[in-house]
Motif scaffolding. Structure first.
Motif, short mmCIF file in Angstrom:
data_model
loop_
_atom_site.label_atom_id
_atom_site.label_comp_id
_atom_site.label_asym_id
_atom_site.label_seq_id
_atom_site.Cartn_x
_atom_site.Cartn_y
_atom_site.Cartn_z
N ILE A 3 1.84 6.77 -6.83
CA ILE A 3 0.76 7.67 -7.28
C ILE A 3 1.18 9.13 -7.09
O ILE A 3 0.99 9.98 -7.97
CB ILE A 3 -0.53 7.36 -6.51
N LEU A 4 1.78 9.45 -5.91
CA LEU A 4 2.22 10.81 -5.67
C LEU A 4 3.31 11.24 -6.64
O LEU A 4 3.32 12.37 -7.16
CB LEU A 4 2.73 10.95 -4.23
N VAL B 143 0.84 -1.21 0.00
CA VAL B 143 0.00 0.00 0.00
C VAL B 143 0.87 1.26 0.00
O VAL B 143 0.61 2.22 -0.74
CB VAL B 143 -0.95 -0.03 1.21
N LYS B 144 1.93 1.26 0.83
CA LYS B 144 2.81 2.42 0.87
C LYS B 144 3.52 2.63 -0.46
O LYS B 144 3.64 3.75 -0.95
CB LYS B 144 3.84 2.26 1.99
N LYS C 225 2.47 1.71 -3.40
CA LYS C 225 1.50 2.17 -4.38
C LYS C 225 1.19 3.65 -4.19
O LYS C 225 1.08 4.42 -5.15
CB LYS C 225 0.22 1.34 -4.26
N ARG C 226 1.08 4.08 -2.92
CA ARG C 226 0.79 5.50 -2.64
C ARG C 226 1.94 6.39 -3.10
O ARG C 226 1.72 7.44 -3.70
CB ARG C 226 0.55 5.67 -1.14
N ASN C 227 3.18 5.97 -2.87
CA ASN C 227 4.33 6.76 -3.31
C ASN C 227 4.39 6.86 -4.83
O ASN C 227 4.72 7.91 -5.39
CB ASN C 227 5.61 6.13 -2.78
#
Length: 221
Positions: A187-188, A180-181, A183-185
């Motif tokens: 996206i950002l 999850v982390k 994937k979030r990075n």
């Protein structure tokens, strides 16, 4: 001719002896896996309307009487043991079957069947058969002192399985959090790379008014 007579005379006693004996056939060997066995004794004699005694003996010298039944066909037969064996049986057409259970390894031995006609006279019994070797396997013993030890491997397996399941759960949760982390990075980072810079609006240029340089030397002159 004389030879034939001699042979006939020699065979006559054995034929007469066999006629007054009951022939019994047994299986040569039985292997016991579940501490119980059925031993069938087949005999060549009609016991109907006669009082008889059928018994099973243990040992090469038939020293131990394992199981015995006494009676006739007019009433229900009762098998019993006077030597500590667990026994039962069934009488069929020219067959008596002894059922033994809770056997132990030290009871591995040769067993002989014996059929006796008690009444009416004359008394008749069987020729001693070759017997049946009953081999009791050790792994099938029902020993009471082994029961408390049996759950230990089971509970050990349960504990090991529980620890493996717990570690698998922890590893799965950690991998999910990392995923999850990550994937979030991503996206950002993608949003930052796709962002276009804003152009500033038109600004007015402030020009300083032109003023000619003064010649102070002319004033002095």
């Amino acid at each position: 001719m004389i030879l034939r007579l001699l042979l006939a005379l020699n065979l006559f006693p054995s034929i007469q002896l066999t006629a007054n004996k009951i022939l019994v056939k047994q299986s040569p060997m039985l292997v016991v896996y579940n501490n119980a066995v059925n031993l069938s004794c087949k005999y060549t004699y009609n016991l109907f309307s006669k009082e008889f005694r059928a018994s099973l003996y243990k040992g090469a010298d038939s020293a131990v009487e394992v199981c015995v039944v006494f009676g006739n066909y007019s009433h229900q037969l009762q098998f019993q043991s006077n030597t500590g064996f667990n026994c039962d049986g069934k009488l069929g057409n020219e067959t008596v079957t002894f059922y033994l259970w809770n056997l132990y390894v030290n009871q591995t031995d040769i067993y002989f069947c014996k059929i006796e006609v008690m009444y009416p006279p004359p008394y008749i019994d069987n020729e001693k058969s070759n017997g049946t070797i009953i081999h009791v396997k050790e792994k099938q013993l029902c020993s009471a002192h082994r029961f408390p030890d049996s759950p230990k491997p089971f509970w050990s397996l349960v504990v090991v399985s529980g620890l493996l399941a717990f570690y698998s759960l922890v590893a799965t949760v950690a991998l999910c959090i990392c995923w999850v982390k990550s994937k979030r990075n991503r996206i950002l980072q993608s949003d930052y790379m796709n962002m276009t810079p804003r152009r500033p609006g038109p600004t007015r240029k402030h020009y300083q008014p032109y003023a000619p340089a003064r010649d102070f030397a002319a004033y002095r002159s």
